[in-house]
Design a protein around this motif. Structure first.
Motif, PDB file in Angstrom:
ATOM      1  N   GLU A 329       0.827  -1.207   0.000  1.00  0.00           N
ATOM      2  CA  GLU A 329       0.000   0.000   0.000  1.00  0.00           C
ATOM      3  C   GLU A 329       0.863   1.259   0.000  1.00  0.00           C
ATOM      4  O   GLU A 329       0.578   2.222  -0.719  1.00  0.00           O
ATOM      5  N   ALA A 330       1.920   1.237   0.801  1.00  0.00           N
ATOM      6  CA  ALA A 330       2.805   2.402   0.866  1.00  0.00           C
ATOM      7  C   ALA A 330       3.498   2.652  -0.470  1.00  0.00           C
ATOM      8  O   ALA A 330       3.663   3.804  -0.891  1.00  0.00           O
ATOM      9  N   ALA A 331       3.902   1.596  -1.151  1.00  0.00           N
ATOM     10  CA  ALA A 331       4.541   1.754  -2.460  1.00  0.00           C
ATOM     11  C   ALA A 331       3.568   2.330  -3.483  1.00  0.00           C
ATOM     12  O   ALA A 331       3.939   3.148  -4.333  1.00  0.00           O
ATOM     13  N   LEU A 332       2.310   1.915  -3.424  1.00  0.00           N
ATOM     14  CA  LEU A 332       1.296   2.450  -4.337  1.00  0.00           C
ATOM     15  C   LEU A 332       1.046   3.937  -4.084  1.00  0.00           C
ATOM     16  O   LEU A 332       0.926   4.732  -5.014  1.00  0.00           O
ATOM     17  N   LYS A 333       0.958   4.306  -2.816  1.00  0.00           N
ATOM     18  CA  LYS A 333       0.575   5.676  -2.469  1.00  0.00           C
ATOM     19  C   LYS A 333       1.712   6.684  -2.579  1.00  0.00           C
ATOM     20  O   LYS A 333       1.463   7.890  -2.613  1.00  0.00           O
ATOM     21  N   SER A 334       2.952   6.208  -2.633  1.00  0.00           N
ATOM     22  CA  SER A 334       4.078   7.135  -2.592  1.00  0.00           C
ATOM     23  C   SER A 334       4.612   7.539  -3.962  1.00  0.00           C
ATOM     24  O   SER A 334       5.336   8.536  -4.069  1.00  0.00           O
ATOM     25  N   ALA A 335       4.285   6.807  -5.010  1.00  0.00           N
ATOM     26  CA  ALA A 335       4.804   7.144  -6.340  1.00  0.00           C
ATOM     27  C   ALA A 335       4.252   8.481  -6.810  1.00  0.00           C
ATOM     28  O   ALA A 335       3.051   8.741  -6.697  1.00  0.00           O
ATOM     29  N   VAL A 336       5.123   9.322  -7.350  1.00  0.00           N
ATOM     30  CA  VAL A 336       4.737  10.655  -7.832  1.00  0.00           C
ATOM     31  C   VAL A 336       4.874  10.698  -9.349  1.00  0.00           C
ATOM     32  O   VAL A 336       5.973  10.527  -9.893  1.00  0.00           O
ATOM     33  N   MET A 337       3.750  10.922 -10.040  1.00  0.00           N
ATOM     34  CA  MET A 337       3.794  11.074 -11.497  1.00  0.00           C
ATOM     35  C   MET A 337       4.076  12.543 -11.811  1.00  0.00           C
ATOM     36  O   MET A 337       3.268  13.428 -11.510  1.00  0.00           O
TER      37      MET A 337
END
Length: 690
Positions: A329-337
């Motif tokens: 979940e943290a990896a999904l929420k932290s990515a910045v496009m």
């Protein structure tokens, strides 16, 4: 004699038990509680691996059955065994999710307990003053408010399972290579308004311990700096927990005890025979020793006596499926496009073959190899994550920087290309010299690792790989792995899409596949400013003996200078579109109540991070154009509107008057900003008079 802590005893009973220990312990036994023991022997036994054992880090008296503190580091997870490896702290800063951070803290607390530790060094909140700082990945970003909220959540989660959390490094530790010698010069107002408020926020939330920094502040090492450890920490803030040094070279004189340092870690180099002699000679009062022991033992017994949330903390909880799900979940929420000109999301029907390129796509790369290193049971790479998501036949590894032409030739035949670039522990991280033993020799061959970056961009071979593949495949997406800002001017115009995933932890590759194919929309926001040029940043010298820290950095500096960044603090794109309206602000007894409505105008469900800033009258004293004073993550389906409410405390609007040694509120018109980033174009405004 049984003086062990007992579950369920009251604070008064704890006080009585601690007083009895101090009464019965000899001076030598009390001084022994003021340092760690056994670190160098453990390092030798583990062949140089840090945190292979729980470190005894204060407390403990065998004769009186007094327990000790056993330390494990962080902040990507518990640096013991094969623990859950979360995205690095900077990545989680990009998630702007205090609830998620609290849950991550709980996992760390559980996994620490399961592996014999009751003391955690996971809460690192030194401010990102400059992107070159090698240890940037261990903190949440450049803004003090953001640092305080995220760090408080992590500490609260860790301590929920009766593990003592320590906040580090107190203070002004934002240069890595010179951290053992550098003298940071700073005025009282800048210190309190910029570099200390996040520490206070975390301690006010209940964090029970403080780790001092290696560097000097205004001529004195932080580990023996009375202004920091006594005048501010205890006098101004009322902190009643204990303070310990950083590991090795964190203190240089026994008088640190009188300055407010309670524990020297990891060994009694100065808080041993030297401290004992100082007390016996009258140079240090015996009361200093008793006070330090009281702080250490009161904290230790308070946690040890509290009821545990779980019946037991068994080893099978470490890296359990539930914990790995939170890392995912943290990896999904932290990515910045950062950029998307129609390349993303990929469609499984249109994109039948994906070419992946870059050395970093195929290696386990979770961050630096210093004290924060976590050894997870597995790491999903970018290549493995895409193969797991699509199947082996639909993903091909095109090649790496060693032969960009060959990689481009393979990528040319694919429907889309993913180029993974950035850094590893060779390029940035905690700087660990070959001999970190101080006065005690470590008989394990070591070589220096980590350190500050000397280049804020990508390497020439990575830039060549991006350009060559982008020329061959028009649907090229660049994934940037780094702990802080990366300058992209040389290549960003050549590609249609860019996403920064930081060091995404053990589940990073699986999360990346979901983000690229639109199963989840990117929702992270930059926790720092990406400048257009390195010349827009504050002065930085990784080998400096002395440096002055001023009041401006990051978005406050660029706004003050009228310079437009490449990417603003708080910026990040989504597969959805969001609209803001109905910004309202009213005065309350405690501060300002702000509300704003946000709607998902897109066609997919997505999260948005709503940000609140405050601008000041600025007539009495120079102030930044605006400062972050609130943020919330909200999930919205297409067409859904949510109205969010924020409370901005009056105390958070004050400035520090050094001459009067007090905090003052400037009357007049304040501007409330609400929106999706710190950019003026992304913000609504409302004025309010205080």
């Amino acid at each position: 004699m049984d003086l062990l802590p007992r579950k369920g005893i009251t604070d008064d009973e704890i006080g009585g038990q601690v007083a009895r220990i101090i009464e019965l312990a000899t001076l030598e036994e009390k001084i022994a509680m003021m340092s760690g023991h056994g670190f160098f022997e453990q390092i030798r036994e583990s062949g140089g691996r840090l945190s292979a054992h729980p470190y005894r880090a204060g407390g403990g008296c065998e004769r009186l059955t007094v327990p000790a503190l056993y330390f494990t580091d962080g902040p990507r997870g518990v640096a013991r065994g094969n623990s859950t490896c979360f995205p690095c702290t900077m990545a989680r800063g990009a998630a702007f999710d205090v609830d998620l951070e609290r849950r991550i803290g709980e996992v760390m607390g559980i996994e620490a307990r399961a592996q014999g530790c009751n003391f955690s060094g996971a809460v690192c909140v030194n401010l990102l003053r400059h992107p070159a700082w090698g240890r940037a990945q261990e903190t949440y970003g450049e803004d003090p408010w953001h640092l305080g909220e995220m760090g408080a959540a992590l500490a609260t989660g860790i301590q929920a399972h009766n593990v003592v959390a320590t906040v580090k490094h107190f203070a002004l530790n934002s240069i890595e290579n010179a951290r053992f010698k550098i003298d940071v010069r700073i005025d009282p107002r800048t210190l309190r308004e910029v570099y200390l408020p996040h520490f206070k926020r975390i301690l006010d939330a209940g964090c029970a311990s403080v780790m001092s920094a290696y560097n000097k502040m205004n001529g004195e090492y932080c580990g023996q700096n009375r202004e920091l450890l006594t005048d501010i920490l205890r006098g101004e803030w009322g902190f009643d927990g204990f303070v310990h040094s950083d590991w090795v070279l964190g203190v240089y004189r026994a008088y640190a005890a009188a300055a407010g340092l309670d524990v020297e870690n990891p060994e009694p180099i100065h808080f041993g025979a030297e401290l004992l002699a100082a007390v016996k000679s009258g140079a240090i009062e015996p009361q200093v020793i008793d006070t330090a022991c009281r702080r250490i033992l009161t904290t230790l017994y308070r946690f040890a006596s509290a009821e545990d949330p779980l019946d037991n903390y068994s080893i099978d909880l470490v890296a359990s499926p539930a914990h790995r799900a939170i890392a995912h979940e943290a990896a999904l929420k932290s990515a910045v496009m950062l950029k998307n000109h129609g390349a993303l999301p990929f469609d499984k029907i249109e994109v039948r073959l994906v070419a992946v390129a870059g050395r970093l796509a195929i290696i386990a790369n979770t961050g630096d190899n210093g004290s924060s290193r976590v050894w997870p049971p597995y790491v999903v790479t970018a290549l493995d994550g895409l193969k797991d998501y699509l199947g082996d036949a639909k993903v091909v590894f095109a090649g790496d920087e060693g032969d960009s032409d060959a990689a481009a030739e393979t990528a040319k035949a694919a429907d889309a290309a993913v180029v993974v670039v950035g850094y590893t522990a060779r390029d940035e991280g905690e700087f660990i010299p070959g001999d970190m033993s101080g006065d005690v020799r470590v008989e394990v061959p070591q070589k220096s690792i980590g350190g500050d970056r000397d280049n804020l961009g990508l390497s020439p071979d990575q830039i060549a790989l991006i350009k060559t593949i982008a020329a061959a495949n028009p649907r090229t997406v660049v994934i940037v792995i780094a702990g802080s800002p990366v300058l992209m001017n040389e290549w960003i115009d050549d590609v249609p899409a860019v996403m920064q995933t930081f060091y995404a932890g053990m589940e990073g590759g699986r999360a990346l596949a979901k983000l690229l194919f639109g199963e989840v929309s990117p929702s992270g926001k930059l926790p720092f400013t990406v400048p257009a040029s390195a010349s827009d940043l504050p002065f930085f010298d990784r080998d400096a003996e002395s440096i002055e820290y001023g009041p401006y950095h990051g978005y406050t500096l660029l706004e003050k200078s009228g310079i437009r960044p490449a990417f603003a603090f708080g910026y990040g794109q989504s597969y959805a579109r969001f609209g803001y309206r109905a910004l309202k602000a009213r005065r309350s007894r405690a501060g300002i109540v702000v509300s704003v409505s946000v709607i998902n105008l897109g066609e997919v469900a997505a999260d948005e991070i709503v940000q609140i800033y405050v601008g000041f009258p600025g007539r009495m004293v120079d102030r930044p154009k605006k400062l972050l004073r609130g943020f919330k993550r909200v999930s919205l389906i297409p067409g859904e509107t949510a109205t969010l409410r924020f409370e901005v405390p009056l105390d958070s609007l004050r400035w520090y008057d050094a001459s009067a040694k007090s905090w003052r509120l400037e009357p007049g018109t304040h501007t409330i900003y609400a929106g999706s980033s710190s950019r003026d174009d992304d913000l609504l405004r409302r004025e309010i008079t205080l």
